[in-house]
Design a protein around this motif. Structure first.
Motif, PDB file in Angstrom:
ATOM      1  N   ASN A 198       0.805  -1.224   0.000  1.00  0.00           N
ATOM      2  CA  ASN A 198       0.000   0.000   0.000  1.00  0.00           C
ATOM      3  C   ASN A 198       0.840   1.277   0.000  1.00  0.00           C
ATOM      4  O   ASN A 198       1.910   1.344   0.594  1.00  0.00           O
ATOM      5  CB  ASN A 198      -0.905   0.038   1.235  1.00  0.00           C
ATOM      6  N   ASN A 199       0.305   2.306  -0.670  1.00  0.00           N
ATOM      7  CA  ASN A 199       0.833   3.679  -0.620  1.00  0.00           C
ATOM      8  C   ASN A 199       2.226   3.835  -1.218  1.00  0.00           C
ATOM      9  O   ASN A 199       3.049   4.579  -0.701  1.00  0.00           O
ATOM     10  CB  ASN A 199       0.818   4.213   0.817  1.00  0.00           C
ATOM     11  N   VAL A 200       2.495   3.142  -2.317  1.00  0.00           N
ATOM     12  CA  VAL A 200       3.788   3.264  -2.998  1.00  0.00           C
ATOM     13  C   VAL A 200       3.565   3.899  -4.361  1.00  0.00           C
ATOM     14  O   VAL A 200       2.660   3.501  -5.100  1.00  0.00           O
ATOM     15  CB  VAL A 200       4.472   1.886  -3.163  1.00  0.00           C
ATOM     16  N   SER A 201       4.399   4.895  -4.706  1.00  0.00           N
ATOM     17  CA  SER A 201       4.382   5.495  -6.036  1.00  0.00           C
ATOM     18  C   SER A 201       5.631   5.056  -6.774  1.00  0.00           C
ATOM     19  O   SER A 201       6.751   5.263  -6.298  1.00  0.00           O
ATOM     20  CB  SER A 201       4.348   7.025  -5.936  1.00  0.00           C
ATOM     21  N   VAL A 202       5.435   4.444  -7.939  1.00  0.00           N
ATOM     22  CA  VAL A 202       6.552   3.999  -8.770  1.00  0.00           C
ATOM     23  C   VAL A 202       6.641   4.993  -9.927  1.00  0.00           C
ATOM     24  O   VAL A 202       5.850   4.940 -10.877  1.00  0.00           O
ATOM     25  CB  VAL A 202       6.337   2.560  -9.279  1.00  0.00           C
ATOM     26  N   TYR A 203       7.596   5.921  -9.816  1.00  0.00           N
ATOM     27  CA  TYR A 203       7.686   7.029 -10.755  1.00  0.00           C
ATOM     28  C   TYR A 203       8.457   6.656 -12.017  1.00  0.00           C
ATOM     29  O   TYR A 203       9.244   5.707 -12.028  1.00  0.00           O
ATOM     30  CB  TYR A 203       8.360   8.231 -10.085  1.00  0.00           C
ATOM     31  N   GLU A 204       8.235   7.443 -13.065  1.00  0.00           N
ATOM     32  CA  GLU A 204       8.934   7.217 -14.328  1.00  0.00           C
ATOM     33  C   GLU A 204      10.436   7.207 -14.086  1.00  0.00           C
ATOM     34  O   GLU A 204      10.976   8.018 -13.341  1.00  0.00           O
ATOM     35  CB  GLU A 204       8.563   8.313 -15.337  1.00  0.00           C
ATOM     36  N   GLY A 205      11.107   6.264 -14.735  1.00  0.00           N
ATOM     37  CA  GLY A 205      12.544   6.077 -14.546  1.00  0.00           C
ATOM     38  C   GLY A 205      12.860   4.870 -13.683  1.00  0.00           C
ATOM     39  O   GLY A 205      13.991   4.415 -13.636  1.00  0.00           O
ATOM     40  N   VAL A 206      11.836   4.313 -13.013  1.00  0.00           N
ATOM     41  CA  VAL A 206      12.044   3.157 -12.139  1.00  0.00           C
ATOM     42  C   VAL A 206      11.771   1.871 -12.911  1.00  0.00           C
ATOM     43  O   VAL A 206      10.772   1.765 -13.630  1.00  0.00           O
ATOM     44  CB  VAL A 206      11.141   3.226 -10.892  1.00  0.00           C
ATOM     45  N   ILE A 207      12.666   0.900 -12.750  1.00  0.00           N
ATOM     46  CA  ILE A 207      12.500  -0.430 -13.326  1.00  0.00           C
ATOM     47  C   ILE A 207      12.573  -1.442 -12.184  1.00  0.00           C
ATOM     48  O   ILE A 207      13.543  -1.450 -11.413  1.00  0.00           O
ATOM     49  CB  ILE A 207      13.596  -0.745 -14.362  1.00  0.00           C
ATOM     50  N   LEU A 208      11.542  -2.271 -12.069  1.00  0.00           N
ATOM     51  CA  LEU A 208      11.512  -3.329 -11.066  1.00  0.00           C
ATOM     52  C   LEU A 208      11.570  -4.666 -11.801  1.00  0.00           C
ATOM     53  O   LEU A 208      10.675  -4.986 -12.583  1.00  0.00           O
ATOM     54  CB  LEU A 208      10.229  -3.261 -10.229  1.00  0.00           C
ATOM     55  N   GLU A 209      12.621  -5.447 -11.556  1.00  0.00           N
ATOM     56  CA  GLU A 209      12.730  -6.753 -12.185  1.00  0.00           C
ATOM     57  C   GLU A 209      11.828  -7.768 -11.475  1.00  0.00           C
ATOM     58  O   GLU A 209      11.121  -7.426 -10.527  1.00  0.00           O
ATOM     59  CB  GLU A 209      14.194  -7.209 -12.201  1.00  0.00           C
ATOM     60  N   ASP A 210      11.875  -9.016 -11.896  1.00  0.00           N
ATOM     61  CA  ASP A 210      11.023 -10.065 -11.344  1.00  0.00           C
ATOM     62  C   ASP A 210      11.243 -10.253  -9.840  1.00  0.00           C
ATOM     63  O   ASP A 210      12.365 -10.109  -9.343  1.00  0.00           O
ATOM     64  CB  ASP A 210      11.310 -11.406 -12.034  1.00  0.00           C
ATOM     65  N   TYR A 211      10.165 -10.607  -9.142  1.00  0.00           N
ATOM     66  CA  TYR A 211      10.168 -10.971  -7.723  1.00  0.00           C
ATOM     67  C   TYR A 211      10.628  -9.853  -6.786  1.00  0.00           C
ATOM     68  O   TYR A 211      11.066 -10.115  -5.667  1.00  0.00           O
ATOM     69  CB  TYR A 211      11.012 -12.236  -7.477  1.00  0.00           C
ATOM     70  N   VAL A 212      10.524  -8.613  -7.191  1.00  0.00           N
ATOM     71  CA  VAL A 212      10.845  -7.487  -6.303  1.00  0.00           C
ATOM     72  C   VAL A 212       9.698  -7.297  -5.308  1.00  0.00           C
ATOM     73  O   VAL A 212       8.530  -7.474  -5.646  1.00  0.00           O
ATOM     74  CB  VAL A 212      11.104  -6.204  -7.116  1.00  0.00           C
ATOM     75  N   PHE A 213      10.055  -6.920  -4.079  1.00  0.00           N
ATOM     76  CA  PHE A 213       9.071  -6.610  -3.034  1.00  0.00           C
ATOM     77  C   PHE A 213       9.269  -5.168  -2.599  1.00  0.00           C
ATOM     78  O   PHE A 213      10.383  -4.769  -2.224  1.00  0.00           O
ATOM     79  CB  PHE A 213       9.258  -7.533  -1.828  1.00  0.00           C
ATOM     80  N   CYS A 214       8.207  -4.367  -2.645  1.00  0.00           N
ATOM     81  CA  CYS A 214       8.222  -2.974  -2.184  1.00  0.00           C
ATOM     82  C   CYS A 214       7.294  -2.869  -0.982  1.00  0.00           C
ATOM     83  O   CYS A 214       6.077  -3.027  -1.119  1.00  0.00           O
ATOM     84  CB  CYS A 214       7.766  -2.024  -3.282  1.00  0.00           C
ATOM     85  N   GLY A 215       7.852  -2.597   0.200  1.00  0.00           N
ATOM     86  CA  GLY A 215       7.077  -2.536   1.429  1.00  0.00           C
ATOM     87  C   GLY A 215       6.176  -1.317   1.509  1.00  0.00           C
ATOM     88  O   GLY A 215       6.304  -0.363   0.731  1.00  0.00           O
ATOM     89  N   PRO A 216       5.249  -1.319   2.474  1.00  0.00           N
ATOM     90  CA  PRO A 216       4.272  -0.240   2.607  1.00  0.00           C
ATOM     91  C   PRO A 216       4.923   1.136   2.738  1.00  0.00           C
ATOM     92  O   PRO A 216       5.880   1.307   3.491  1.00  0.00           O
ATOM     93  CB  PRO A 216       3.521  -0.590   3.891  1.00  0.00           C
ATOM     94  N   SER A 217       4.419   2.071   1.956  1.00  0.00           N
ATOM     95  CA  SER A 217       4.814   3.482   2.035  1.00  0.00           C
ATOM     96  C   SER A 217       6.293   3.739   1.760  1.00  0.00           C
ATOM     97  O   SER A 217       6.806   4.799   2.108  1.00  0.00           O
ATOM     98  CB  SER A 217       4.414   4.085   3.384  1.00  0.00           C
ATOM     99  N   MET A 218       6.988   2.796   1.105  1.00  0.00           N
ATOM    100  CA  MET A 218       8.367   3.107   0.707  1.00  0.00           C
ATOM    101  C   MET A 218       8.308   4.123  -0.437  1.00  0.00           C
ATOM    102  O   MET A 218       7.280   4.279  -1.086  1.00  0.00           O
ATOM    103  CB  MET A 218       9.168   1.858   0.349  1.00  0.00           C
ATOM    104  N   VAL A 219       9.428   4.819  -0.663  1.00  0.00           N
ATOM    105  CA  VAL A 219       9.428   5.957  -1.591  1.00  0.00           C
ATOM    106  C   VAL A 219      10.523   5.816  -2.637  1.00  0.00           C
ATOM    107  O   VAL A 219      11.679   5.558  -2.311  1.00  0.00           O
ATOM    108  CB  VAL A 219       9.648   7.279  -0.817  1.00  0.00           C
ATOM    109  N   LYS A 246      16.881  -4.881  -8.947  1.00  0.00           N
ATOM    110  CA  LYS A 246      17.105  -6.144  -9.634  1.00  0.00           C
ATOM    111  C   LYS A 246      16.348  -7.300  -8.996  1.00  0.00           C
ATOM    112  O   LYS A 246      15.797  -7.180  -7.903  1.00  0.00           O
ATOM    113  CB  LYS A 246      18.603  -6.423  -9.713  1.00  0.00           C
ATOM    114  N   LYS A 247      16.346  -8.404  -9.685  1.00  0.00           N
ATOM    115  CA  LYS A 247      15.557  -9.588  -9.353  1.00  0.00           C
ATOM    116  C   LYS A 247      15.651  -9.959  -7.869  1.00  0.00           C
ATOM    117  O   LYS A 247      16.729 -10.072  -7.310  1.00  0.00           O
ATOM    118  CB  LYS A 247      16.017 -10.772 -10.194  1.00  0.00           C
ATOM    119  N   GLY A 248      14.475 -10.153  -7.265  1.00  0.00           N
ATOM    120  CA  GLY A 248      14.392 -10.684  -5.914  1.00  0.00           C
ATOM    121  C   GLY A 248      14.674  -9.718  -4.790  1.00  0.00           C
ATOM    122  O   GLY A 248      14.562 -10.084  -3.618  1.00  0.00           O
ATOM    123  N   ALA A 249      15.034  -8.476  -5.087  1.00  0.00           N
ATOM    124  CA  ALA A 249      15.358  -7.511  -4.033  1.00  0.00           C
ATOM    125  C   ALA A 249      14.112  -7.129  -3.245  1.00  0.00           C
ATOM    126  O   ALA A 249      13.001  -7.110  -3.780  1.00  0.00           O
ATOM    127  CB  ALA A 249      16.008  -6.269  -4.631  1.00  0.00           C
TER     128      ALA A 249
END
Length: 195
Positions: free
Chosen positions: A64-85, A110-113
């Protein structure tokens, strides 16, 4: 008309031109802009924003509450915790807008981070494979694969297995006590999986 093979909550907005993979779930009040690409079997929690031209791999979990802004690339199996920026501009100024694609600085996860709750990732960095960013950390420089980073600014405090548990090195090798994967250390900032 193409049949939708992913789930979108009725309160979410998906702009025309966004590409979303099979089995992905997009929850309450989220917004995916045109030009964004999201892979298969991803989960976007409540109030997630995905900007144009963002690339998200398969099996990514964005809390919840995460904004993934232009310029960001998330590879496979990435986890972004609540309200990270994430950020995408190094020198933001309201009086001097830098809101065009050529001004956005690339950030690669990168993958799995994993990135913990309320962590901040300053644009222009690469977070290596299977790295772990602790909750509340501020990442201002590249994070090596398998590194555990904490603090403000984030610093390497240990190493983690692909399964997420801390590794304990004896000399230059470690075996995960949970899954049995083996690792080797080369210098102060390089760890790699050997089996």
């Amino acid at each position: 008309m193409k049949e939708i093979d992913y789930f979108v909550h009725e309160s979410a907005y998906i702009d025309k031109g966004a590409v979303i993979g099979k089995g992905t779930k997009i929850w309450h009040f989220s917004h995916v802009m045109a030009g964004a690409q999201i892979g298969e079997n991803c989960t976007l929690g409540q109030n997630v924003f995905v900007a144009s031209n963002v690339r998200i791999g398969n099996n990514v979990k964005i809390q919840n509450n995460v904004s993934v802004y232009e310029g960001v690339i998330l590879e496979d199996y990435v986890f972004c915790g609540p309200s990270m920026v994430f950020t995408n501009v190094k020198t933001p100024r309201s009086a001097y807008p830098r809101n065009t694609s050529e001004n956005y600085i690339k950030t690669l996860v990168k993958k799995g981070a994993s990135i913990g709750a309320n962590a901040t990732v300053v644009c222009g960095v690469t977070i290596g494979e299977w790295a772990f960013v602790a909750a509340g950390a501020v990442v201002t420089r590249d994070v090596p694969p398998y590194a555990l980073v904490k603090g403000v600014p984030a610093r390497i405090t240990g190493w983690v297995c692909e399964c997420g548990l801390p590794l304990k090195f004896k000399e230059d090798t470690a075996t995960c006590t949970a899954c049995g994967k083996q690792y080797a250390k080369q210098g102060e900032k390089t760890v790699y999986r050997t089996s």
